[in-house]
Design an enzyme around this catalytic site. Structure first.
Site, PDB file in Angstrom:
ATOM      1  N   ALA A  68      31.014  37.759  45.394  1.00 33.13           N
ATOM      2  CA  ALA A  68      29.646  38.069  45.799  1.00 33.13           C
ATOM      3  C   ALA A  68      28.832  38.485  44.573  1.00 33.13           C
ATOM      4  O   ALA A  68      29.386  39.014  43.609  1.00 33.13           O
ATOM      5  CB  ALA A  68      29.673  39.197  46.816  1.00 33.13           C
ATOM      6  N   GLY A 107      34.872  37.623  46.788  1.00 30.35           N
ATOM      7  CA  GLY A 107      34.342  36.646  47.730  1.00 30.35           C
ATOM      8  C   GLY A 107      34.664  35.210  47.314  1.00 30.35           C
ATOM      9  O   GLY A 107      34.770  34.317  48.167  1.00 30.35           O
ATOM     10  N   GLU A 110      37.995  34.661  48.647  1.00 30.34           N
ATOM     11  CA  GLU A 110      37.903  34.581  50.114  1.00 30.34           C
ATOM     12  C   GLU A 110      37.346  33.233  50.553  1.00 30.34           C
ATOM     13  O   GLU A 110      37.728  32.697  51.591  1.00 30.34           O
ATOM     14  CB  GLU A 110      37.027  35.722  50.626  1.00 30.34           C
ATOM     15  CG  GLU A 110      37.688  37.081  50.408  1.00 30.34           C
ATOM     16  CD  GLU A 110      36.761  38.236  50.716  1.00 30.34           C
ATOM     17  OE1 GLU A 110      35.779  38.421  49.957  1.00 30.34           O
ATOM     18  OE2 GLU A 110      37.001  38.944  51.713  1.00 30.34           O
ATOM     19  N   GLU A 130      37.753  43.902  44.754  1.00 25.73           N
ATOM     20  CA  GLU A 130      36.698  44.723  45.383  1.00 25.73           C
ATOM     21  C   GLU A 130      36.971  46.218  45.294  1.00 25.73           C
ATOM     22  O   GLU A 130      36.054  47.029  45.156  1.00 25.73           O
ATOM     23  CB  GLU A 130      36.532  44.327  46.858  1.00 25.73           C
ATOM     24  CG  GLU A 130      35.802  43.011  47.096  1.00 25.73           C
ATOM     25  CD  GLU A 130      36.727  41.801  47.101  1.00 25.73           C
ATOM     26  OE1 GLU A 130      37.862  41.910  46.582  1.00 25.73           O
ATOM     27  OE2 GLU A 130      36.306  40.749  47.604  1.00 25.73           O
TER      28      GLU A 130
HETATM   29  C1  3H9 Z   1      32.734  40.772  46.636  1.00 26.83           C
HETATM   30  O1  3H9 Z   1      33.011  39.645  46.345  1.00 26.83           O
HETATM   31  C2  3H9 Z   1      32.523  41.235  48.053  1.00 26.83           C
HETATM   32  C3  3H9 Z   1      33.115  40.293  49.083  1.00 26.83           C
HETATM   33  O2  3H9 Z   1      34.453  40.607  49.344  1.00 26.83           O
HETATM   34  C4  3H9 Z   1      32.392  40.408  50.394  1.00 26.83           C
HETATM   35  C5  3H9 Z   1      30.946  40.026  50.385  1.00 26.83           C
HETATM   36  C6  3H9 Z   1      30.357  40.021  51.769  1.00 26.83           C
HETATM   37  N1  3H9 Z   1      28.011  39.551  40.479  1.00 26.83           N
HETATM   38  O3  3H9 Z   1      32.172  40.831  32.678  1.00 26.83           O
HETATM   39  P1  3H9 Z   1      31.434  39.809  31.906  1.00 26.83           P
HETATM   40  C7  3H9 Z   1      27.916  39.358  35.351  1.00 26.83           C
HETATM   41  S1  3H9 Z   1      32.456  41.956  45.466  1.00 26.83           S
HETATM   42  C8  3H9 Z   1      26.986  39.620  39.635  1.00 26.83           C
HETATM   43  O4  3H9 Z   1      30.723  40.232  30.688  1.00 26.83           O
HETATM   44  P2  3H9 Z   1      33.921  38.435  31.368  1.00 26.83           P
HETATM   45  C9  3H9 Z   1      28.138  40.543  34.441  1.00 26.83           C
HETATM   46  O5  3H9 Z   1      27.385  41.642  34.850  1.00 26.83           O
HETATM   47  C10 3H9 Z   1      32.651  41.098  43.928  1.00 26.83           C
HETATM   48  N2  3H9 Z   1      27.104  39.578  38.300  1.00 26.83           N
HETATM   49  O6  3H9 Z   1      32.348  38.535  31.559  1.00 26.83           O
HETATM   50  C11 3H9 Z   1      27.690  39.972  33.111  1.00 26.83           C
HETATM   51  O7  3H9 Z   1      26.279  40.002  33.087  1.00 26.83           O
HETATM   52  P3  3H9 Z   1      25.513  40.272  31.716  1.00 26.83           P
HETATM   53  C12 3H9 Z   1      34.082  40.882  43.598  1.00 26.83           C
HETATM   54  C13 3H9 Z   1      28.334  39.466  37.802  1.00 26.83           C
HETATM   55  O8  3H9 Z   1      34.203  37.031  31.116  1.00 26.83           O
HETATM   56  C14 3H9 Z   1      28.113  38.509  33.194  1.00 26.83           C
HETATM   57  O9  3H9 Z   1      28.281  38.221  34.588  1.00 26.83           O
HETATM   58  N3  3H9 Z   1      34.168  40.383  42.252  1.00 26.83           N
HETATM   59  C15 3H9 Z   1      29.455  39.398  38.623  1.00 26.83           C
HETATM   60  O10 3H9 Z   1      34.383  39.502  30.432  1.00 26.83           O
HETATM   61  C16 3H9 Z   1      29.411  38.211  32.494  1.00 26.83           C
HETATM   62  O11 3H9 Z   1      30.400  39.145  32.929  1.00 26.83           O
HETATM   63  C17 3H9 Z   1      34.341  41.188  41.189  1.00 26.83           C
HETATM   64  O12 3H9 Z   1      34.501  42.391  41.333  1.00 26.83           O
HETATM   65  C18 3H9 Z   1      29.265  39.443  40.022  1.00 26.83           C
HETATM   66  N4  3H9 Z   1      30.298  39.368  40.888  1.00 26.83           N
HETATM   67  O13 3H9 Z   1      34.524  38.875  32.789  1.00 26.83           O
HETATM   68  C19 3H9 Z   1      34.339  40.545  39.836  1.00 26.83           C
HETATM   69  N5  3H9 Z   1      30.559  39.303  37.846  1.00 26.83           N
HETATM   70  O14 3H9 Z   1      25.935  39.174  30.802  1.00 26.83           O
HETATM   71  C20 3H9 Z   1      33.509  41.342  38.877  1.00 26.83           C
HETATM   72  C21 3H9 Z   1      30.119  39.285  36.573  1.00 26.83           C
HETATM   73  O15 3H9 Z   1      24.080  40.267  32.100  1.00 26.83           O
HETATM   74  N6  3H9 Z   1      33.415  40.717  37.600  1.00 26.83           N
HETATM   75  N7  3H9 Z   1      28.776  39.390  36.538  1.00 26.83           N
HETATM   76  O16 3H9 Z   1      25.969  41.622  31.240  1.00 26.83           O
HETATM   77  C22 3H9 Z   1      34.384  40.833  36.655  1.00 26.83           C
HETATM   78  O17 3H9 Z   1      35.411  41.458  36.855  1.00 26.83           O
HETATM   79  C23 3H9 Z   1      34.146  40.187  35.326  1.00 26.83           C
HETATM   80  O18 3H9 Z   1      32.756  40.058  35.169  1.00 26.83           O
HETATM   81  C24 3H9 Z   1      34.774  38.773  35.190  1.00 26.83           C
HETATM   82  C25 3H9 Z   1      34.269  38.089  33.902  1.00 26.83           C
HETATM   83  C26 3H9 Z   1      36.303  38.933  35.143  1.00 26.83           C
HETATM   84  C27 3H9 Z   1      34.382  37.934  36.366  1.00 26.83           C
END
Ligand code: 3H9
Length: 702
Positions: A68, A107, A110, A130
């Site tokens: 998400a 998500g 999922e 999450e």
């Molecule tokens: C969910 O899914 C809820 C569902 O179960 C239910 C819904 C109904 N959204 O970390 P990075 C941005 S909850 C928005 O530097 P990396 C991040 O802020 C979600 N933005 O890269 C950054 O922006 P900026 C569950 C996001 O390669 C840019 O992308 N998912 C999101 O070191 C690059 O990120 C998570 O918890 C997002 N979901 O690492 C995953 N993700 O460049 C959370 C990233 O402006 N994300 N951004 O600063 C991560 O763990 C790491 O970002 C990831 C990439 C491993 C994906």
């Protein structure tokens, strides 16, 4: 640019038999509204097209989808929701195949679980992180994963938040195949086979076999969850996630799904998840330097040199070896070098005996580490990190030597935790290449890295330090030069106040219990005992400062865990309250003419936290930190501040700055300590009815 909308492309392959839906929302394919709407529209088109016999869903780049869009959680929900999209996938009468090309998280995972088949490329990873955002998988993950992988694996993935590899997912039945061929072609070929063989649609919701054991014996779930819940201490999300998983076992699918949705909603609107989301974004913001020109490139780093084979030097060397960067430890004394290298090997051996590292991996890492007595080897380092004894003159001498020997363009960093980085840089003719890289002990474990920007530090040197920090898997935060930088300077306020609480009537175990219950891994006194009381004692003596209780303990030879006694006595590593300490404290109170009183937990908590917030305000005022969020990141990653409370500055906003200001005033008047007087920035924000969160990023003062 997609043909459905800018985030989604619908392609037809194999004479229109296979519809390929491509998610394209860089950088991580977060499932923002446009992407969800695009997938729903593409599915509807494929469903309505008589030529299409199967649908393949995939993503561009390194990501299938990272889940998400977290930025949307603060906005009203917009249809189609992720639920709607997954329900549409699930209900398709044609096979829908997830081609997991990279990471599928939250998500995104999922979404894949809602497809009828899942294929993964060999480097794909699947995870439900999450929990790290104070949430639970809210788009069916808690219902589908146990059905596909069994309760134990589901609990592990959902409650740890850690992703698994494609191969593990295959072994657990989460994916149907790992495909070696190029993506998405291999997935399209697989889809053709599904069609040709008329394979029945496999909906996770219909599977019961993997949850039957837990249905017969509910203790399976509780046993699997117990270690995670023990660590949760006051955090809601793990307990909510467990309830949702229990729903998968005890309720029909749709009811379990509905309950999951309600629990998710409660979490996403709650303060704890807001705090964790704040930390997530603050950590990423911290890497952004407002005045750094866009085109600055870090120097390449292929070889590191660490000066000093002590505990810090060894830990820092391990950080480089752990990520495969060759590192040489330079020492002036053979015995110290041998001891240091042996300590490194011993640390790795402990990891091997605990099962967290294989013997082969230990050997591989050890091969990246070498040691020398020859200072000339400094010339080989792209980065040189000095970790010698914390003494300004010594460090200056070392830097003068580094200046003479290091190659041009090498980054010269000091690991000082208190000293003036500008003074150290001035010992060289290249102060622009000098900065502080303050690792936290144990350096190979703690993730915080305070990067101290000196007044002459160049953009390139700073960019290089940030890049190294990221490469080492650290969480870098850039701070300015002052005594103690951000973390230790704030900690000093807590230490002073903790000592004062003892003199006024509290006992170490009472103060520690309050701080522990707040969510820290340990209280200030247990922490002092671990670090050793003698270091602070020596510094206080040099500065002519007194801390009556701590001084008395040191005079009695109680230096903490290493002498078996400090604020506690120790049975092994277990602290035990000690009547002898009570006596020492009571005597110190009497000497100071203080009548001891009972101090409430609320007062203890306020005095452990508010003075640090006040110091944080001064740090912002002086331009030592760029953003309140940077301070929060320092405390979460360097000092064990509970992430679900968002860090001290976020916490301050949630308590209300007026309340904090008023309490500080009272404590300042009572103690006569001018440092407890509310900082001008705190006063200003109260007067303007604003919080720290409203402050714009600022340049560091130099
Ligand atoms: C969910 O899914 C809820 C569902 O179960 C239910 C819904 C109904 N959204 O970390 P990075 C941005 S909850 C928005 O530097 P990396 C991040 O802020 C979600 N933005 O890269 C950054 O922006 P900026 C569950 C996001 O390669 C840019 O992308 N998912 C999101 O070191 C690059 O990120 C998570 O918890 C997002 N979901 O690492 C995953 N993700 O460049 C959370 C990233 O402006 N994300 N951004 O600063 C991560 O763990 C790491 O970002 C990831 C990439 C491993 C994906």
């Amino acid at each position: 640019m997609g043909n459905i909308n800018p985030s989604v492309d619908l392609q037809y392959h194999n004479a229109g038999h296979i519809a390929l839906v491509v998610m394209d929302n860089p950088p991580v394919n977060a499932l923002k509204h446009e992407l969800r709407a695009g997938i729903a529209e593409a599915l509807a088109k494929a469903a309505a097209d008589p030529a299409v016999e199967a649908v393949v869903l995939t993503g561009t780049g390194r990501f299938f989808s990272a889940g998400a869009d977290i930025t949307e959680f603060n906005q009203p929900r917009r249809s189609p929701t992720l639920h709607d999209v997954i329900a549409a996938l699930d209900a398709m009468q044609k096979p829908v195949i997830a081609a997991i090309n990279g990471q599928a998280l939250g998500g995104g995972c999922e979404l894949a679980l809602g497809c009828h088949f899942r294929l993964a490329s060999p480097h794909a990873r699947l995870g439900l992180p999450e929990i790290k955002l104070g949430l639970l998988p809210g788009a069916g993950g808690t219902q589908r994963l146990p059905r596909l992988a069994g309760v134990e694996r589901a609990v592990r993935m959902i409650l740890s938040g850690e992703p698994i590899s494609a191969q593990e997912a295959l072994a657990d039945g989460i994916v149907d195949a790992v495909l070696e061929g190029p993506f998405p072609d291999a997935a399209i070929a697989y889809a053709e086979r599904v069609v040709a063989e008329r394979q029945p649609l496999r909906r996770a919701r219909d599977r019961e076999d993997k949850i039957e054991a837990a249905r017969r014996d509910p203790s399976v779930l509780d046993k699997a969850a117990a270690p995670y819940l023990r660590r949760a201490r006051g955090e809601q999300a793990p307990e909510f996630a467990l309830r949702a998983i229990r729903g998968a076992i005890e309720k029909p699918f749709d009811e379990g799904l509905q309950q999951e949705g309600q629990l998710f909603l409660e979490l996403v609107q709650g303060e704890q998840s807001k705090a964790r989301r704040h930390v997530f974004f603050a950590e990423r913001e911290a890497l952004k330097i407002p005045d750094m020109p866009k085109d600055v490139q870090p120097w390449p780093v292929t070889r590191a040199v660490v000066i000093g084979a002590g505990t810090m030097g060894g830990g820092i060397a391990m950080c480089f070896a752990n990520v495969g960067i060759p590192v040489e430890v330079v020492e002036s004394d053979q015995a110290a070098l041998t001891r240091g290298l042996e300590r490194i090997a011993e640390n790795y051996r402990t990891s091997v005996s605990r099962g967290s590292l294989s013997a082969a991996e230990m050997d591989r890492r050890m091969q990246f580490i070498s040691g020398t007595l020859d200072f000339g080897h400094v010339a080989e380092g792209d980065v040189v990190i000095e970790a010698v004894f914390e003494e300004l003159d010594l460090k200056k001498r070392v830097f003068a030597e580094l200046d003479r020997l290091a190659k041009p363009g090498a980054l010269l960093a000091t690991n000082t935790s208190t000293l003036d980085v500008n003074a150290i840089a001035a010992a060289t003719k290249r102060p622009e290449s000098v900065l502080g890289m303050h690792f936290f002990s144990p350096a190979n474990v703690m993730r915080l890295l305070e990067i101290v920007r000196g007044k002459a530090t160049s953009h390139q040197a700073l960019a290089t330090a940030l890049a190294i920090g990221k490469q080492l898997g650290k969480v870098p935060v850039v701070v300015g030069v002052c005594d103690g930088f951000v973390g230790n300077r704030m900690l000093a306020r807590r230490t002073t106040e903790a000592e004062r609480l003892l003199l006024e009537g509290a006992l170490p175990q009472e103060v520690d219990a309050v701080v522990y219950d707040f969510g820290f891994p340990m209280g200030p006194f247990a922490m002092s005992d671990l670090a050793g009381l003698d270091v602070g004692w020596r510094i206080r003596k040099a500065r002519g400062v007194k801390a009556p209780v701590s001084d008395a303990l040191c005079e009695a030879g109680r230096f903490g865990q290493k002498t078996g006694a400090g604020y506690y006595r120790y049975e092994g590593r277990t602290p035990v309250p000690d009547p002898e300490v009570e006596r020492i404290i009571a005597e110190a109170s009497a000497r100071a003419g203080i009548t001891r009183r009972k101090i409430s937990s609320q007062e203890i908590l306020e005095r452990m936290i508010y003075p640090m917030i006040n110091e944080g305000a001064r740090i912002l005022e002086e331009g030592i930190a760029m953003r309140p969020g940077d301070i929060d990141v320092v405390w979460v990653y360097g000092y064990g501040w509970p992430a679900w409370r968002g860090g001290p500055m976020f916490f301050a906003d949630s308590v209300g700055l007026r309340q904090i200001r008023d309490r500080l005033k009272e404590y300042a008047e009572r103690s006569g300590d001018p440092l407890l007087q509310p900082a001008p920035l705190l006063e200003k924000l109260v007067a303007e009815n604003r919080g720290f969160g409203s402050l714009a990023p600022q340049r560091l003062a130099t």
